[in-house]
Motif scaffolding. Structure first.
Motif: not given
Ligand SMILES: [Mg+2]
Ligand SMILES: Nc1ncnc2c1ncn2[C@@H]1O[C@H](COP(=O)(O)OP(=O)(O)OP(=O)(O)O)[C@@H](O)[C@H]1O
Lengths: 412, 233
Positions: B45, B90, B166
Motif C-alpha cells: 500500500s 484498500q 489495492d
Molecule cells: Mg495494504
C-alpha cells in the motif's frame, strides 16, 4: 480552469457547504448565534443612540427654528439651556432692536424682545406664582410657543398698552381649577388687573407652562419701568446664515456700545446651532460607544465561528483527505470551508438584522424609547459580520487546505 | 510510463524504525497490466500511495510520464490525481455522508464538469459495476462488497490512464471479483495501465507480470513474468 468550470466549482462549494451545515442544524445555529446576537445588538443599540439623537433634535427645534438668543449680561456656563433669566438687569436697548429689525429678510425673519420677572397672580381669592414675560406679538412664532385657545395679543394691544395676558396651562390650572372658560376673565398681576386673551400650548417645561405673556409696553409701564430688554430672540432666515448673522450682530452691538470685543460686552449670544451640534455630538458619541460594545460581541461571535470551524475541519479530516486524493486542490478545500463560514455568518447576520429591527421596534412600542434603525448601521453590522466570517473562517479553512492528503486519509 | 529508482520510505515509531520501502526500483510501461504481491505489511500500500502521487518517498526517484514527481507543485499533483489516476483504496475511503452516486461523482466535480453530465457518467459507471439499484444508498447502507464496487466505480469514472487497485476484490465473491477483473482487462485492452495489489495468486496470474515485495524490497530481481511461468509449467 475555464470560467464555466470555475462557476461550477463555486456552485458545488456552495451546495456542499449548505449540505454540511444542514446536516448539523443545531450546531450551525449555535455557531451563528454569536454573530446573530452581535449584529442584532449593533443594530438595536445604535438604533437607541440615533433615536435619542433624533428626539433631542426634535425637542430642540421646539425652542423655535433657527433661533439666536441675545442675552443681557456675561455668558455663564451652558447659558443655552437657561432660556428665561429673571432678575437679570435688562441691558439690550431699543436701538439694538431697531438695528436687528433693519437687517434684511435673507438674514432675519422675525425678532421678539422680552423681559421677565417673578410675579404674584391672583384671581378672586386664589393665588399663584408665575414668571411674567413682557414681549411682542411675534413671540409665539419665534419661540414656537403658540396659543391653543384664544388669540395672542396683537400689535394694537402693544401700541395701546392694554392689560391683556396669554397664560401658560399651568397658570390656567392653578387659577381656574374649576376649568371654566378663562377668556375675558380678569387676573391680577402684582395687583394690576389683566384680561386673559389666550391659553398657551403645553410644553412640558415649567418655565413655559408657568408663565404669563403680556405686551412689552404694558410690562414696562406697570411692572418694570425699564425701556431695556433682558433678551432679544432673533429668528434667522435659515440654518446656513446663523453663524454669519451672529457675527454681524456681535459686531454691530459692540460698536453701538463702543466696546472692543465680546470679552467686555454686556451681552452674549446663544446660537441654536451650537446647542444642536453639542447635543447631537453627545448622542453620536453615545451611538459610537454602544456600537463599539456591540462590535465586541460580534467579534466574540466571530471567535465562536472559528472555534466551530476548527472542530469541523478536525472532524472532517478524512473527508478532506478523500477529496484531495480525488483531485481537490488546496484552494478547493479552502473555498469549501470558507464558503461554509460565510454562509454561517451571512445567515447569522441576516437573522441578526431581523432581530435588531425587532428589538428596536419593541423598544419603541413597549419600552417607550425613541429608536431609529439607520441603513448605515444595518450595512455596517452586516458587512462586519461577513468580514468576521471571512476572517475567522479563514484560518480554519487555510489549515484544512494545508493538510497532507495521506495524513488526512489515515486520520482516525 | 512509471519509473521508480531506489525508493525508500520509513516510519519512526519511537525507538524503532519501520522500513516500509527499502530501496524499491521498478519500471512499468504504458498499457501494462501488472500485479504487486507480497505478505501483509510488506509495503504494497505504501508503494501504491507513492505511485498514486498521494505520498512522497523519503529518498529515491519517481518519474511519471516523463515528469519527476518530486518537482511538482501541490496543484499539479492534485491535477494528476484527478485526471490521470484512478485509485481504488484498500479501505475504500468513501465519504460516509454522501450517497453512492455522489461518491462516484466526486472526481468529476474537481474537473468542473456540470451536474447533469456528471450524474450521467456516474450512473453509467455504477451500472457497470452492478449497482444500478443502489445509487442513492449511503455507504453505511451498503454491504462490504457493494462499497468496494462503489470505490471501483469512483476510480474508473474519470477515465484515468493509470488504475491503481489495492486489493480491489478482497471483499468480493469469486464471481463478482471475476466480473471486476474482466472490467480491468477490458480497460487494459483499451490502453489503460493497471496496477493491481493482491494476495490471490490466481488473480496475479491473470496479469502480465508480478512484482513480489518482501519487507519493503522487491525480491527475485523484481520481475516475475506470469506468462513465461505458465509456459514453463
Ligand atoms: Mg495494504
Ligand atoms: N503511517 C504509518 N506509520 C507507521 N508505520 C506505517 C505507516 N504506514 C505503514 N506503516 C508500516 O509500513 C509497513 C508497510 O505497510 P503497508 O500498508 O504498505 O503494508 P501492505 O503491504 O499494504 O500490507 P497489507 O497487505 O496488510 O495491506 C507496515 O509494517 C506498516 O506497519
Amino acid at each position: 480552469m475555464k470560467l464555466g468550470a470555475q462557476m461550477i466549482m463555486l456552485w458545488e462549494n456552495g451546495a456542499m457547504s449548505l449540505r454540511s451545515i444542514l446536516s448539523n442544524k443545531g450546531r450551525a445555529f449555535l455557531t451563528a448565534l454569536g454573530v446573530m446576537i452581535g449584529v442584532a445588538s449593533v443594530i438595536g443599540l445604535t438604533a437607541l443612540g440615533q433615536g435619542a439623537r433624533v428626539s433631542v433634535e426634535g425637542r430642540l427645534s421646539h425652542l423655535g427654528a433657527n433661533l439666536l438668543i441675545i442675552y443681557s449680561g456675561e455668558p455663564r456656563g451652558t447659558s443655552l439651556v437657561r432660556q428665561r433669566t429673571t432678575n437679570i438687569a435688562p441691558m439690550l436697548t431699543r436701538e439694538d432692536l431697531t438695528f436687528l429689525d433693519s437687517l434684511p429678510q435673507e438674514l432675519v425673519t422675525k425678532t421678539a424682545p422680552e423681559s421677565s420677572m417673578n410675579a404674584q397672580l391672583k384671581v378672586e381669592n386664589r393665588n399663584a406664582a408665575a414668571t411674567v414675560i413682557g414681549t411682542d406679538p411675534d413671540y409665539p412664532d419665534v419661540r414656537n410657543f403658540r396659543p391653543v385657545y384664544g388669540a395672542f395679543f396683537t400689535e394694537l394691544d402693544v401700541e395701546s398698552r392694554r392689560n391683556v395676558a396669554a397664560i401658560g396651562v399651568q397658570v390656567y390650572r392653578d387659577l381656574f381649577p374649576d376649568g371654566r372658560d378663562p377668556l375675558g376673565q380678569t387676573i391680577r398681576i402684582n395687583g394690576f388687573p389683566f384680561q386673559v386673551v389666550a391659553i398657551m400650548e403645553e410644553k412640558g417645561s415649567p418655565t413655559q407652562d408657568a408663565s404669563v405673556l403680556i405686551p412689552f409696553s404694558t410690562y414696562r409701564r406697570s411692572l418694570s419701568g425699564s425701556d431695556n430688554y433682558a433678551i432679544i430672540n432673533v429668528q434667522a432666515a435659515s440654518p446656513e446664515v446663523m453663524y454669519e448673522l451672529q457675527e454681524i450682530i456681535e459686531r454691530e452691538l459692540l460698536s453701538l456700545r463702543r466696546v472692543p470685543s465680546m470679552e467686555f460686552a454686556n451681552f452674549y449670544i446663544a446660537n441654536q446651532m451650537d446647542l444642536i451640534s453639542t447635543v447631537t455630538g453627545v448622542a453620536d458619541t453615545f451611538t459610537l460607544l454602544l456600537g463599539g460594545i456591540a462590535a465586541i460581541s460580534l467579534l466574540v461571535g466571530g471567535i465562536g465561528i472559528m472555534n466551530i470551524m476548527l472542530v469541523s475541519v478536525a472532524e472532517r479530516t478524512r473527508e478532506i483527505g478523500v477529496r484531495m486524493a480525488l483531485g481537490a486542490k488546496p484552494r478547493h478545500i479552502m473555498t469549501q470551508f470558507l464558503t461554509e463560514a460565510i454562509i454561517l455568518s451571512a445567515g447569522g447576520g441576516t437573522i441578526g438584522v431581523l432581530l435588531g429591527n425587532l428589538f428596536s421596534w419593541g423598544a419603541q412600542r413597549f419600552g417607550g424609547l425613541a429608536s431609529l434603525v439607520t441603513p448605515e448601521s444595518v450595512l455596517l453590522a452586516f458587512s462586519f459580520a461577513l468580514a468576521t466570517g471571512l476572517f475567522f473562517g479563514g484560518y480554519p479553512a487555510y489549515r484544512a487546505s494545508r493538510l497532507d492528503p495521506i495524513e488526512a486519509l489515515r486520520y482516525e | 510510463m512509471i519509473r521508480i529508482r531506489d525508493i525508500h520510505k520509513q516510519y519512526e515509531m519511537g525507538p524503532t524504525v519501520v522500513h516500509a520501502l527499502d530501496g524499491v526500483s521498478m519500471d512499468i510501461t504504458a498499457g501494462e497490466f501488472v500485479a504487486i504481491v507480497g505478505p501483509s505489511g510488506s509495503g504494497k500500500s505504501t508503494l501504491m500511495n507513492i505511485i498514486g502521487c498521494l505520498d512522497t518517498p523519503d529518498r529515491g526517484e519517481y518519474v511519471l510520464a516523463g515528469e519527476p514527481v518530486a518537482e511538482l507543485s501541490d496543484d499539479q499533483l492534485a491535477e494528476i490525481r484527478n485526471l490521470r489516476i484512478g485509485f481504488v483504496f484498500q479501505n475504500f475511503n468513501l465519504l460516509p455522508r454522501a450517497t453512492a452516486l455522489e461518491n462516484v461523482e466526486l472526481p468529476l466535480i474537481y474537473r468542473g464538469r456540470g451536474a447533469r453530465a456528471r450524474r450521467r457518467v456516474a450512473e453509467e459507471m455504477l451500472e457497470r459495476v452492478g449497482l444500478a439499484d443502489r445509487m442513492t444508498h449511503l455507504p453505511s447502507e451498503l454491504s462490504g462488497g457493494q462499497r468496494q464496487r462503489v470505490a471501483i466505480a469512483r476510480a474508473l469514472v474519470g477515465g484515468p490512464s493509470v488504475i491503481l487497485a489495492d486489493e480491489p476484490t478482497g471483499a468480493l465473491d469469486t464471481r463478482t471479483g471475476g466480473e471486476i477483473m474482466d472490467l480491468f482487462h477490458r480497460l487494459n485492452r483499451d490502453g489503460v495501465t493497471v496496477i493491481l495489489v493482491t494476495h490471490d495468486p490466481a488473480l496475479a496470474a491473470q496479469t502480465g507480470r508480478s512484482f513480489r515485495l518482501l519487507d519493503g524490497r522487491i525480491v527475485g530481481n523484481g520481475l516475475i513474468d506470469n506468462r513465461r511461468e505458465e509456459a514453463v509449467q
